[in-house]
Design a protein around this motif. Structure first.
Motif, PDB file in Angstrom:
ATOM      1  N   TYR A  24       6.582  -8.985   4.151  1.00 36.19           N
ATOM      2  CA  TYR A  24       5.736  -9.074   5.348  1.00 36.19           C
ATOM      3  C   TYR A  24       6.118 -10.292   6.196  1.00 36.19           C
ATOM      4  CZ  TYR A  24       1.675  -9.924   8.307  1.00 36.19           C
ATOM      5  OH  TYR A  24       0.873 -10.178   9.399  1.00 36.19           O
ATOM      6  N   HIS A  25       6.311 -11.433   5.542  1.00 33.07           N
ATOM      7  CA  HIS A  25       6.621 -12.667   6.290  1.00 33.07           C
ATOM      8  C   HIS A  25       8.020 -12.602   6.910  1.00 33.07           C
ATOM      9  CE1 HIS A  25       2.854 -14.415   5.148  1.00 33.07           C
ATOM     10  NE2 HIS A  25       3.074 -14.011   3.907  1.00 33.07           N
ATOM     11  N   ARG A  26       8.936 -11.904   6.235  1.00 38.97           N
ATOM     12  CA  ARG A  26      10.275 -11.722   6.823  1.00 38.97           C
ATOM     13  C   ARG A  26      10.191 -10.855   8.085  1.00 38.97           C
ATOM     14  NH1 ARG A  26      11.652 -11.258   1.426  1.00 38.97           N
ATOM     15  NH2 ARG A  26      11.964  -8.986   1.469  1.00 38.97           N
ATOM     16  N   LEU A  27       9.313  -9.876   8.073  1.00 37.92           N
ATOM     17  CA  LEU A  27       9.141  -9.016   9.258  1.00 37.92           C
ATOM     18  C   LEU A  27       8.651  -9.836  10.453  1.00 37.92           C
ATOM     19  CD1 LEU A  27       7.394  -5.883   7.701  1.00 37.92           C
ATOM     20  CD2 LEU A  27       9.638  -5.885   8.801  1.00 37.92           C
ATOM     21  N   LEU A  28       7.725 -10.750  10.178  1.00 38.25           N
ATOM     22  CA  LEU A  28       7.182 -11.578  11.265  1.00 38.25           C
ATOM     23  C   LEU A  28       8.247 -12.492  11.861  1.00 38.25           C
ATOM     24  CD1 LEU A  28       3.622 -12.668  10.073  1.00 38.25           C
ATOM     25  CD2 LEU A  28       4.216 -10.985  11.807  1.00 38.25           C
ATOM     26  N   GLN A  29       9.216 -12.865  11.032  1.00 41.91           N
ATOM     27  CA  GLN A  29      10.295 -13.739  11.533  1.00 41.91           C
ATOM     28  C   GLN A  29      11.424 -12.926  12.159  1.00 41.91           C
ATOM     29  OE1 GLN A  29      11.025 -15.730   7.841  1.00 41.91           O
ATOM     30  NE2 GLN A  29       9.064 -16.812   7.941  1.00 41.91           N
ATOM     31  N   GLY A  30      11.280 -11.613  12.155  1.00 42.77           N
ATOM     32  CA  GLY A  30      12.351 -10.731  12.662  1.00 42.77           C
ATOM     33  C   GLY A  30      12.522 -10.815  14.166  1.00 42.77           C
TER      34      GLY A  30
ATOM     35  N   TYR B 259       4.122  -4.264  11.474  1.00 44.51           N
ATOM     36  CA  TYR B 259       4.194  -2.836  11.158  1.00 44.51           C
ATOM     37  C   TYR B 259       5.157  -2.112  12.108  1.00 44.51           C
ATOM     38  CZ  TYR B 259       3.471   1.690   9.390  1.00 44.51           C
ATOM     39  OH  TYR B 259       3.741   2.904   8.806  1.00 44.51           O
ATOM     40  N   GLY B 260       5.140  -2.490  13.373  1.00 44.40           N
ATOM     41  CA  GLY B 260       6.050  -1.882  14.354  1.00 44.40           C
ATOM     42  C   GLY B 260       7.509  -2.138  14.008  1.00 44.40           C
ATOM     43  N   ARG B 261       7.778  -3.311  13.444  1.00 49.29           N
ATOM     44  CA  ARG B 261       9.157  -3.634  13.036  1.00 49.29           C
ATOM     45  C   ARG B 261       9.512  -2.912  11.733  1.00 49.29           C
ATOM     46  NH1 ARG B 261       8.677 -10.151  14.321  1.00 49.29           N
ATOM     47  NH2 ARG B 261       8.677  -9.933  16.595  1.00 49.29           N
ATOM     48  N   HIS B 262       8.528  -2.740  10.878  1.00 48.78           N
ATOM     49  CA  HIS B 262       8.746  -2.074   9.583  1.00 48.78           C
ATOM     50  C   HIS B 262       8.998  -0.569   9.778  1.00 48.78           C
ATOM     51  CE1 HIS B 262       7.810  -0.457   5.592  1.00 48.78           C
ATOM     52  NE2 HIS B 262       6.790   0.200   6.107  1.00 48.78           N
ATOM     53  N   ASN B 263       8.183   0.052  10.626  1.00 47.68           N
ATOM     54  CA  ASN B 263       8.280   1.495  10.836  1.00 47.68           C
ATOM     55  C   ASN B 263       8.649   1.751  12.295  1.00 47.68           C
ATOM     56  OD1 ASN B 263       7.933   4.250  11.121  1.00 47.68           O
ATOM     57  ND2 ASN B 263       6.005   4.335   9.995  1.00 47.68           N
TER      58      ASN B 263
ATOM     59  N   LYS C 188      -9.592  -9.625   5.088  1.00 47.02           N
ATOM     60  CA  LYS C 188      -9.440 -11.040   5.476  1.00 47.02           C
ATOM     61  C   LYS C 188      -8.042 -11.547   5.113  1.00 47.02           C
ATOM     62  CE  LYS C 188     -14.377 -12.098   4.996  1.00 47.02           C
ATOM     63  NZ  LYS C 188     -14.829 -10.741   4.714  1.00 47.02           N
ATOM     64  N   SER C 189      -7.059 -10.648   5.129  1.00 46.09           N
ATOM     65  CA  SER C 189      -5.689 -11.005   4.753  1.00 46.09           C
ATOM     66  C   SER C 189      -4.711 -10.205   5.597  1.00 46.09           C
ATOM     67  CB  SER C 189      -5.465 -10.696   3.263  1.00 46.09           C
ATOM     68  OG  SER C 189      -4.089 -10.493   2.987  1.00 46.09           O
ATOM     69  N   GLU C 190      -3.807 -10.914   6.275  1.00 46.23           N
ATOM     70  CA  GLU C 190      -2.780 -10.232   7.089  1.00 46.23           C
ATOM     71  C   GLU C 190      -1.916  -9.327   6.225  1.00 46.23           C
ATOM     72  OE1 GLU C 190      -0.196 -12.516   9.640  1.00 46.23           O
ATOM     73  OE2 GLU C 190      -1.859 -13.760  10.331  1.00 46.23           O
ATOM     74  N   GLU C 191      -1.450  -9.868   5.118  1.00 44.30           N
ATOM     75  CA  GLU C 191      -0.490  -9.132   4.300  1.00 44.30           C
ATOM     76  C   GLU C 191      -1.115  -7.877   3.685  1.00 44.30           C
ATOM     77  OE1 GLU C 191       3.092 -10.042   1.119  1.00 44.30           O
ATOM     78  OE2 GLU C 191       1.430 -11.465   1.252  1.00 44.30           O
ATOM     79  N   LYS C 192      -2.334  -7.999   3.181  1.00 40.67           N
ATOM     80  CA  LYS C 192      -3.007  -6.821   2.611  1.00 40.67           C
ATOM     81  C   LYS C 192      -3.276  -5.781   3.703  1.00 40.67           C
ATOM     82  CE  LYS C 192      -5.143  -9.023  -1.394  1.00 40.67           C
ATOM     83  NZ  LYS C 192      -6.393  -9.538  -1.979  1.00 40.67           N
ATOM     84  N   SER C 193      -3.673  -6.257   4.879  1.00 41.02           N
ATOM     85  CA  SER C 193      -3.919  -5.327   6.000  1.00 41.02           C
ATOM     86  C   SER C 193      -2.651  -4.564   6.348  1.00 41.02           C
ATOM     87  CB  SER C 193      -4.419  -6.089   7.234  1.00 41.02           C
ATOM     88  OG  SER C 193      -5.645  -6.717   6.961  1.00 41.02           O
ATOM     89  N   PHE C 194      -1.521  -5.258   6.341  1.00 43.22           N
ATOM     90  CA  PHE C 194      -0.233  -4.624   6.635  1.00 43.22           C
ATOM     91  C   PHE C 194       0.064  -3.517   5.628  1.00 43.22           C
ATOM     92  CE2 PHE C 194       4.232  -4.364   5.353  1.00 43.22           C
ATOM     93  CZ  PHE C 194       4.814  -3.912   6.527  1.00 43.22           C
TER      94      PHE C 194
END
Length: 339
Positions: free
Chosen positions: A98-104, A147-151, A172-178
């Motif tokens: 998830y964090h790698r996607l955000l840095q993409g 999510y847009g970068r993932h899919n 209450k969690s970005e990663e779990k929501s993703f």
């Protein structure tokens, strides 16, 4: 002894999830429902605590399915959703993803589309306001961008903001929501949010066929007035009843959606239509039909979520996944033939 003051003074103006209650909110009816529901919630919380004692993940089983149908307490909801949907397993198998996607790499168009929808997402929720600390808009933005970068086949589609918004409020969690968004968009609701939205269009037609079989008078009314199902139910499906039904009722529906899959959406839709069949059949035009379909998503029938959830498993009668799969195949083929 009757508590002092009016129900309006006793029931908070902002609900536990941060939503402001509407101007026409029936405080007295809600207080009456909630005092009874609180007893059920307390009993369920004790049972869930016993079931989850000792930690560990939640595995699907007959007991878990039965417990979920009776409602998951708020404090266990994120944990249970993650377990039964397979999201926890995916997250554990992909540490740091998830964090790698955000840095993409930014795509510009994706970020702009998401940014445009931020202020339109839950303007009635205090936690999403710019003045809130922390403001959940940034959290929601990150989840949707990741999510847009993932899919990339889906990217971002309107409606996903409401779904991800609820996930953020509950986990209450970005990663779990993703990862829960991935479970919904990638597995539970395939093709709902792809550019052609074929899965969504197919399921609206499937509902039409189920109504034709189970509630023929309503199907005849729709045919007579020339009302397309997409006119009256597209928001039910695309937003998974968010901003359609009361918050607590939506969350109870989602408990079962993560556990049992998309069949639940048809059970909810059929229950709403069947319960209000006489009211719908009084419609005299296309506009009147559309208005009546909005009306049936309000009032005590949908607010009293515990009774409503019991009804969705009894009112529509038998509804097998085999039936839905077969209808999906024929409806999908018809839509593709129409181009």
């Amino acid at each position: 002894m009757e508590p002092a003051g009016r129900p309006r003074d006793r029931v908070p103006r902002i609900d536990p999830y941060g939503f402001e209650r509407p101007e026409d909110f029936d405080y007295a009816a809600y207080e009456e429902f909630f005092s009874a529901y609180l007893v059920i919630l307390t009993r369920r919380a004790m049972k869930w605590s016993k079931l989850l004692k000792g930690g560990g993940g939640v595995q699907k089983s007959g007991t878990v399915k039965r417990y979920i149908r009776k409602g998951v307490p708020l404090e266990h909801r994120a944990h249970v959703w993650m377990g039964v949907s397979g999201a926890q397993a995916r997250m554990d198998q992909n540490p740091g993803y998830y964090h790698r996607l955000l840095q993409g790499e930014c795509s510009g168009r994706l970020e702009e589309a998401i940014r445009t929808d931020m202020n339109r997402t839950f303007p009635d929720n205090v936690k999403f306001r710019k003045s809130a600390d922390p403001c959940l808009q940034k959290t929601l933005y990150n989840v949707l961008v990741a999510y847009g970068r993932h899919n990339q086949g889906v990217g971002y589609c309107q409606g996903m903001n409401f779904i991800a918004g609820y996930l953020v409020l509950i986990t209450k969690s970005e990663e779990k929501s993703f990862w829960l968004l991935d479970a919904l968009v990638g597995r539970i609701l395939p093709d709902y949010y792809s550019p052609a939205m074929l899965g969504l269009k197919t399921d609206q037609e499937v509902l039409g066929e189920l109504v034709r079989t189970k509630l023929p008078a309503v199907a005849a009314l729709m045919d007579r007035h020339g009302v397309l199902w997409t006119l009256v139910v597209s928001r039910w499906f695309i937003c998974l009843f968010v901003d359609v039904l009361p918050v607590e009722t939506v969350l109870r529906i989602w408990d079962c959606l993560f556990s049992e899959g998309s069949k639940i959406l048809f059970r909810v839709a059929l229950t709403l239509i069947k319960h209000h069949q006489a009211f719908i059949l009084e419609a005299s035009s296309v506009a009147d039909t559309c208005e009546r379909f909005k009306e049936i998503t309000r009032g005590s029938f949908v607010t009293e979520c515990h009774t409503f959830m019991q009804k969705i498993f009894s009112e529509p009668g038998s509804l097998s996944m085999a039936t839905i799969t077969k209808l999906r195949e024929s409806c999908r083929a018809r839509l593709l033939a129409q181009g």
